[in-house]
Scaffold this motif. Structure first.
Motif, mmCIF file in Angstrom:
data_model
loop_
_atom_site.group_PDB
_atom_site.id
_atom_site.type_symbol
_atom_site.label_atom_id
_atom_site.label_comp_id
_atom_site.label_asym_id
_atom_site.label_seq_id
_atom_site.Cartn_x
_atom_site.Cartn_y
_atom_site.Cartn_z
ATOM 1 N N UNK A 1 0.454 -1.674 0.306
ATOM 2 C CA UNK A 1 0.157 0.128 0.106
ATOM 3 C C UNK A 1 0.997 1.020 0.145
ATOM 4 N N UNK A 2 0.963 2.088 -0.686
ATOM 5 C CA UNK A 2 1.785 3.055 -1.268
ATOM 6 C C UNK A 2 0.893 4.065 -1.433
ATOM 7 N N UNK B 1 -5.006 4.852 -2.864
ATOM 8 C CA UNK B 1 -6.649 5.698 -2.636
ATOM 9 C C UNK B 1 -6.314 6.523 -3.671
ATOM 10 N N UNK B 2 -5.300 7.042 -3.680
ATOM 11 C CA UNK B 2 -5.149 8.529 -3.745
ATOM 12 C C UNK B 2 -5.048 9.550 -3.136
ATOM 13 N N UNK B 3 -4.908 8.749 -1.512
ATOM 14 C CA UNK B 3 -5.005 10.235 -0.591
ATOM 15 C C UNK B 3 -3.987 10.947 -0.541
ATOM 16 N N UNK B 4 -3.130 10.439 -1.333
ATOM 17 C CA UNK B 4 -1.664 11.288 -0.811
ATOM 18 C C UNK B 4 -1.417 11.602 -1.629
ATOM 19 N N UNK B 5 -1.798 11.684 -3.222
ATOM 20 C CA UNK B 5 -1.476 12.067 -4.982
ATOM 21 C C UNK B 5 -1.807 13.505 -4.708
ATOM 22 N N UNK B 6 -1.084 14.027 -5.738
ATOM 23 C CA UNK B 6 -1.155 15.658 -5.883
ATOM 24 C C UNK B 6 -2.309 15.366 -7.153
ATOM 25 N N UNK C 1 -2.528 -0.487 -8.366
ATOM 26 C CA UNK C 1 -3.826 -0.656 -8.692
ATOM 27 C C UNK C 1 -4.234 1.118 -8.115
ATOM 28 N N UNK C 2 -5.422 1.682 -8.372
ATOM 29 C CA UNK C 2 -5.785 3.143 -7.421
ATOM 30 C C UNK C 2 -7.560 2.511 -7.205
ATOM 31 N N UNK C 3 -7.623 1.804 -5.875
ATOM 32 C CA UNK C 3 -9.196 2.371 -5.895
ATOM 33 C C UNK C 3 -10.213 3.625 -5.753
ATOM 34 N N UNK C 4 -10.753 3.531 -6.905
ATOM 35 C CA UNK C 4 -11.574 5.441 -6.899
ATOM 36 C C UNK C 4 -12.606 5.510 -5.934
ATOM 37 N N UNK C 5 -12.512 6.814 -5.390
ATOM 38 C CA UNK C 5 -13.055 6.840 -4.216
ATOM 39 C C UNK C 5 -13.082 8.659 -3.522
ATOM 40 N N UNK C 6 -13.663 8.783 -2.761
ATOM 41 C CA UNK C 6 -13.652 10.192 -2.808
ATOM 42 C C UNK C 6 -12.686 11.303 -2.588
ATOM 43 N N UNK D 1 -10.504 0.033 -9.369
ATOM 44 C CA UNK D 1 -11.591 -0.686 -9.185
ATOM 45 C C UNK D 1 -12.337 0.422 -8.490
ATOM 46 N N UNK D 2 -13.679 0.235 -9.334
ATOM 47 C CA UNK D 2 -14.630 0.210 -8.681
ATOM 48 C C UNK D 2 -15.273 0.340 -7.763
ATOM 49 N N UNK D 3 -15.089 -0.377 -7.235
ATOM 50 C CA UNK D 3 -15.536 -0.602 -5.755
ATOM 51 C C UNK D 3 -14.280 -0.957 -4.531
ATOM 52 N N UNK D 4 -15.364 -0.312 -3.610
ATOM 53 C CA UNK D 4 -14.445 -0.449 -2.328
ATOM 54 C C UNK D 4 -13.321 -1.879 -2.094
ATOM 55 N N UNK D 5 -12.513 -1.725 -1.315
ATOM 56 C CA UNK D 5 -11.576 -3.153 -1.575
ATOM 57 C C UNK D 5 -10.608 -3.025 0.029
ATOM 58 N N UNK D 6 -10.557 -4.424 0.332
ATOM 59 C CA UNK D 6 -10.166 -4.438 1.912
ATOM 60 C C UNK D 6 -9.024 -4.590 0.771
#
Length: 278
Positions: free
Chosen positions: A64-65, A83-88, A110-115, A138-143
């Protein structure tokens, strides 16, 4: 939010990157394609955006990076989850992030699409497409914990299986040697274990024993055997054996060359062809 594992907590031992990923090594590693088909990933509806031609690249580990800094510390061959939370958010920084990931020689992203990242950034997609790097969303939430656990369990289980098989083969041929088994029986057992043609040749390239050959192989070997018309097997060189790409390894005994093994680099269905000199 999906479950997330602290990257510093519960760290596990992983294969060393210093060992080059060869065809034999990669055979026990899952590919990007296989990871995307695993249940924890498949249920999140993955969509491959770039790098379809490299989906069969081996995955050495999964991380997870969420930042470029974390990705930069990889050793190569990892599949990165984010999840892209830390991406610019600006285009120039996204392109720099893409280049960092490409230069890190990761197996894929692999990027999980979300908020944090509702759509795949166009700049990043363009960088990955140019480099041919596999990039899936990923179009749905993943664990992520479930994904890493599934992949790492597969890697470790197959590596253990390969080690057990190697030990079994070593024990078999040690026993054959100690029992003084004849050459033709040893060659027969080698062909059975490898699921591949095995030929024992003397230093003059004449066939001493062979097993696992098809009709065409047997006819060609008879023509080149000591009792055939030429009495000498044609030299195939270190790279080929009846059209198969091979690699060669010498074995020494009492200070001299005892044998040479030629193994196919791209064997069909895991097969390997061997040539042994006596």
């Amino acid at each position: 939010m999906p479950d997330r594992r602290d990257p510093q907590a519960g760290r596990t031992v992983r294969p060393e990157a210093a060992v080059a990923v060869t065809p034999a090594h990669s055979a026990v590693l899952p590919t990007v394609r296989e990871v995307l088909r695993m249940e924890p990933v498949a249920r999140a509806l993955p969509e491959v955006l770039t790098g379809r031609d490299r989906l069969d690249a081996p995955v050495r580990w999964v991380h997870v990076a969420e930042t470029a800094e974390a990705a930069r510390l990889g050793s190569g061959g990892e599949l990165l989850l984010a999840t892209g939370v830390g991406w610019p958010s600006d285009e120039a920084a996204l392109r720099r992030l893409g280049r960092v990931l490409i230069e890190a020689d990761v197996a894929g992203v692999v990027l999980e699409l979300g908020p944090p990242m509702p759509v795949a950034p166009a700049a990043l997609v363009e960088e990955f497409r140019t480099a041919g790097l596999p990039f899936a969303v990923l179009h749905r939430e993943a664990r992520f914990v479930a994904i890493t656990e599934a992949v790492h369990s597969r890697i470790i289980a197959e590596q253990m299986g390969a080690l057990r098989a190697r030990d079994d083969i070593h024990a078999l041929f040690t026993d054959l040697s100690l029992r003084g088994s004849p050459a033709d029986f040893i060659v027969e057992q080698a062909a059975r274990v490898l699921g591949s043609p095995v030929v024992l040749e003397d230093t003059g390239h004449r066939v001493v024993a062979a097993a696992g050959l098809d009709a065409g192989d047997r006819a060609g070997r008879r023509r080149s055997s000591p009792t055939g018309s030429s009495g000498r097997a044609p030299r195939t060189g270190p790279a080929t054996e009846r059209g198969r790409s091979c690699r060669s390894r010498r074995a020494a005994c009492a200070g001299g060359t005892w044998s040479r093994c030629r193994a196919s680099r791209t064997p069909p269905a895991g097969r390997t062809c061997w040539s042994r000199r006596r």
